[in-house]
Design an enzyme around this catalytic site. Structure first.
Site, PDB file in Angstrom:
ATOM      1  N   ASP A 121       0.822  -1.213   0.000  1.00 55.69           N
ATOM      2  CA  ASP A 121       0.000   0.000   0.000  1.00 55.69           C
ATOM      3  C   ASP A 121       0.855   1.261   0.000  1.00 55.69           C
ATOM      4  O   ASP A 121       1.641   1.486   0.917  1.00 55.69           O
ATOM      5  CB  ASP A 121      -0.892   0.032   1.243  1.00 55.69           C
ATOM      6  CG  ASP A 121      -1.956  -1.046   1.230  1.00 55.69           C
ATOM      7  OD1 ASP A 121      -1.841  -1.973   0.424  1.00 55.69           O
ATOM      8  OD2 ASP A 121      -2.890  -0.963   2.044  1.00 55.69           O
ATOM      9  N   SER A 191      -1.420   2.254   6.322  1.00 52.35           N
ATOM     10  CA  SER A 191      -1.507   3.270   5.284  1.00 52.35           C
ATOM     11  C   SER A 191      -2.377   4.460   5.642  1.00 52.35           C
ATOM     12  O   SER A 191      -3.175   4.430   6.576  1.00 52.35           O
ATOM     13  CB  SER A 191      -1.984   2.646   3.976  1.00 52.35           C
ATOM     14  OG  SER A 191      -3.339   2.293   4.038  1.00 52.35           O
ATOM     15  N   ASP A 273      -6.703   3.921   7.247  1.00 51.41           N
ATOM     16  CA  ASP A 273      -6.571   4.512   5.910  1.00 51.41           C
ATOM     17  C   ASP A 273      -7.086   5.946   5.824  1.00 51.41           C
ATOM     18  O   ASP A 273      -7.865   6.282   4.920  1.00 51.41           O
ATOM     19  CB  ASP A 273      -7.291   3.657   4.861  1.00 51.41           C
ATOM     20  CG  ASP A 273      -6.804   2.222   4.815  1.00 51.41           C
ATOM     21  OD1 ASP A 273      -5.728   1.959   5.372  1.00 51.41           O
ATOM     22  OD2 ASP A 273      -7.502   1.378   4.233  1.00 51.41           O
ATOM     23  N   GLU A 372     -11.799  -0.634   1.789  1.00 52.41           N
ATOM     24  CA  GLU A 372     -10.647   0.071   2.340  1.00 52.41           C
ATOM     25  C   GLU A 372     -10.018   1.058   1.376  1.00 52.41           C
ATOM     26  O   GLU A 372     -10.379   1.152   0.213  1.00 52.41           O
ATOM     27  CB  GLU A 372      -9.606  -0.946   2.810  1.00 52.41           C
ATOM     28  CG  GLU A 372      -9.170  -1.949   1.764  1.00 52.41           C
ATOM     29  CD  GLU A 372      -8.237  -3.012   2.330  1.00 52.41           C
ATOM     30  OE1 GLU A 372      -7.824  -2.902   3.491  1.00 52.41           O
ATOM     31  OE2 GLU A 372      -7.914  -3.958   1.601  1.00 52.41           O
TER      32      GLU A 372
END
Length: 634
Positions: A121, A191, A273, A372
């Site tokens: 990611d 991330s 995220d 996500e």
């Protein structure tokens, strides 16, 4: 809809009641269940006790105002994947051209040892108003999760950089682990997103993860980074203002404490995220979460027919019966409450606070427990929201298992659009599908973590073309020892005004890890079934422009070739290509795939199925007239 369909079935339905078994079942139904049963024209004599209980529990709550992913949406997306619908099919890449990321051979955050790391990611330091990659002192900066391929709990953040607009994969360098060395697998960072502050520092938003309980306690966090630039080398000089911003409120978004009260082996806790976005001068954070008590997980979500999205009440009831008669699907459906949330930030850019928590922009009760990596781009006054998902995080076992059998993987990208930032999102393409898997999860070229980067126009604003970046997953070297997870080539998706999208044929970048397609290269395909229009970077012209960028599709290499050779003229407006033929060779009796992804969620390595490699045959270019040099460059 219920009353209308019940009225249509009245005569036929009542004829059943002469059967004693049918009448006995009918008499066990409450008034609402009787109307539902009539609308669905259920065979009463065949109802089980479990199905009678389910009918008596049925609710008809309408879907929320925010965007909703339904059970039927996931079934339809699986069909698009199985049929390899070219509108959404992820381009297939030549595995012989894929390289490990050279810059990921670096000192590991945990051991300090220089070794090849997996990279997964990733996201750019971006202009938070447009989403475009920022030109920071002549460089493009990309954060990414990376770790030792043999240690699936080595999940930390690193900073990578190269000259702005440089598309040479070998030119990237690593500035080191964001939080320094001596890290451990108990405290991980996952991330997020990043932007430049007014004083030139970098504001990083990320996921802070505590794994000390054996589960992933995820929180939205931020830190201010001061970077140094010396003789072309970028380094992280200082970290300030490191803190947790949001850990859920319990009402709109699930907290870890709520998660601990349920079945932690079935539930998938998500609070991660964070994605920074500035709209009209105000800062917002999008994030992946799970719905809180206002629309919480539980059996009620299975009994809510508003979550199914079928064409008829009969469709919804049959799907509900399918779930309650399958213990795995019942468990999945009762805990599925994925959401994309949004916060408005207060405080200062370097020391932000949470000023307001909004209801979810998108939610998927019953359908799935994980969507996500939200990413949002404002184009022509509309807000386009993208996120990633896996069908096997959903409730519909037959659909994702069929996708696994046909393709060998089940990863997707979803998209939504609204006229308003904080509400009103509708799924693109009807179901939300934007991308569907085409490669076996065990192949060298299996991709995930799709991230949409805007391609800017001459006015510096996003066009209706987005560059899709990704990585090629390979944890534990499932595609062969030494094949590390690496950034994949990028490609282009076009967004149409009618709320549909398509993968642009021939738009795969020659190099891996391309994050910028603007300024130097204006790529403006014109869709008429197969045509690709070449646009020069000189006054937006298409004919007679000196030193024009040449962009054309190399059918054999499956690459978008960008040549800066001093072409005298670009005469051709279009490059005609024939339709792609899809071939799938699947090995029988393989196990169900678990996930095409590295442990963004801290999970163990993917339990990927051993399916045959999916191949795609691309026919040659039909016509490419007027180029000064027609030689194809591989």
């Amino acid at each position: 809809m219920v009353k209308k369909e019940a009225a249509q079935n009245k005569e036929k339905f009542e004829q059943q009641l002469v059967n004693p078994d049918a009448r006995a079942a009918y008499n066990k139904l409450n008034a609402n269940a009787k109307e539902i049963a009539q609308a669905a024209n259920i065979d009463l004599a065949k109802l089980t006790h479990q199905e009678i209980d389910a009918l008596n529990s049925v609710k008809m709550d309408s879907t929320p105002e925010s965007g909703t992913v339904t059970y039927t949406d996931y079934a339809d997306i699986a069909k698009d994947m199985i049929n390899r619908n070219p509108q959404y099919a992820i381009p297939q890449f030549d595995p012989s051209t894929i390289k490990n990321f050279p810059a990921a051979t670096t000192a590991d955050a945990e051991t300090g040892k220089v070794e090849p790391l997996d990279i997964w990611d990733s996201w750019p330091v971006m202009n938070a108003n447009t989403g475009a990659v920022t030109n920071w002192n002549g460089y493009q900066l990309i954060f990414g999760m990376a770790g030792n391929p043999a240690n699936n709990r080595d999940n930390h953040l690193y900073l990578f950089y190269t000259k702005y607009g440089d598309k040479n994969f070998n030119d990237w360098k690593c500035a080191g682990p964001v939080f320094g060395f001596g890290q451990n697998s108990v405290h991980q960072r996952w991330s997020g997103s990043a932007c430049v502050n007014s004083d030139g520092t970098i504001q990083l938003y990320y996921t802070d993860v505590d794994t000390s309980t054996g589960h992933n306690d995820q929180r939205i966090a931020t830190v201010t980074l001061t970077l140094g630039l010396n003789n072309g080398q970028i380094s992280i000089v200082d970290r300030q203002n490191e803190k947790i911003l949001f850990a859920g409120d319990g009402k709109l978004y699930q907290t870890f404490a709520q998660f601990e009260q349920g079945n932690m082996n079935v539930d998938n806790f998500c609070l991660r995220d964070p994605h920074i976005f500035v709209d009209n001068g105000q800062r917002y954070l999008l994030f992946e979460g799970s719905t809180g008590s206002d629309n919480y997980q539980g059996m009620d979500q299975i009994y809510n027919l508003g979550n199914y999205g079928g064409a008829t009440i009969a469709d919804d009831v049959n799907d509900m019966f399918q779930i309650i008669n399958n213990s795995d699907m019942t468990a999945r459906g009762s805990y599925a409450n994925a959401a994309i949330g949004i916060l408005r930030l207060g405080g200062t850019e370097k020391n932000p606070t949470v000023a307001h928590v909004y209801a979810p922009l998108v939610q998927a009760p019953l359908a799935t427990d994980e969507i996500e990596r939200p990413d949002i781009i404002k184009i022509n006054g509309k807000y386009y929201l993208f996120d990633d998902a896996r069908l096997n995080r959903g409730t519909n076992d037959p659909s994702w298992q069929a996708a696994d059998k046909a393709v060998g993987d089940n990863v997707i990208m979803l998209g939504f659009v609204s006229d308003h930032l904080t509400y009103g999102y509708k799924p693109l393409n009807g179901t939300g599908v934007v991308l569907t898997a085409t490669a076996n999860a065990n192949s060298r070229t299996a991709t995930y973590a799709y991230y949409a980067v805007p391609i800017l126009g001459k006015d510096g604003q996003p066009t209706n073309y987005v560059l899709i970046t990704d990585y090629m997953t390979n944890r534990n070297w499932v595609a062969g020892k030494g094949n590390d997870a690496t950034w994949g080539p990028s490609f282009i998706v076009e967004i149409m005004p009618d709320g549909t999208t398509r993968v642009v044929p021939g738009s795969v970048t020659k190099e891996q890890g391309v994050w910028v397609l603007d300024g130097d290269t204006e790529f403006a395909p014109v869709y008429n079934g197969s045509a690709v229009k070449v646009v020069s970077n000189k006054k937006n012209g298409v004919n007679g422009q000196k030193n024009a960028e040449k962009i054309y599709y190399d059918a054999q290499k499956r690459n978008l070739v960008v040549s800066r050779a001093n072409a005298n003229e670009v005469q051709a407006d279009t490059v005609q290509s024939v339709r792609m033929a899809n071939k799938a060779n699947a090995t029988k009796n393989a196990k169900n795939t678990s996930a095409n992804g590295l442990p963004q969620t801290g999970e163990t390595a993917s339990n990927k199925t051993v399916w045959g490699m999916i191949s795609m045959a691309m026919a040659s270019i039909l016509a490419a007239f007027g180029f000064a040099d027609k030689k194809r460059r591989g």
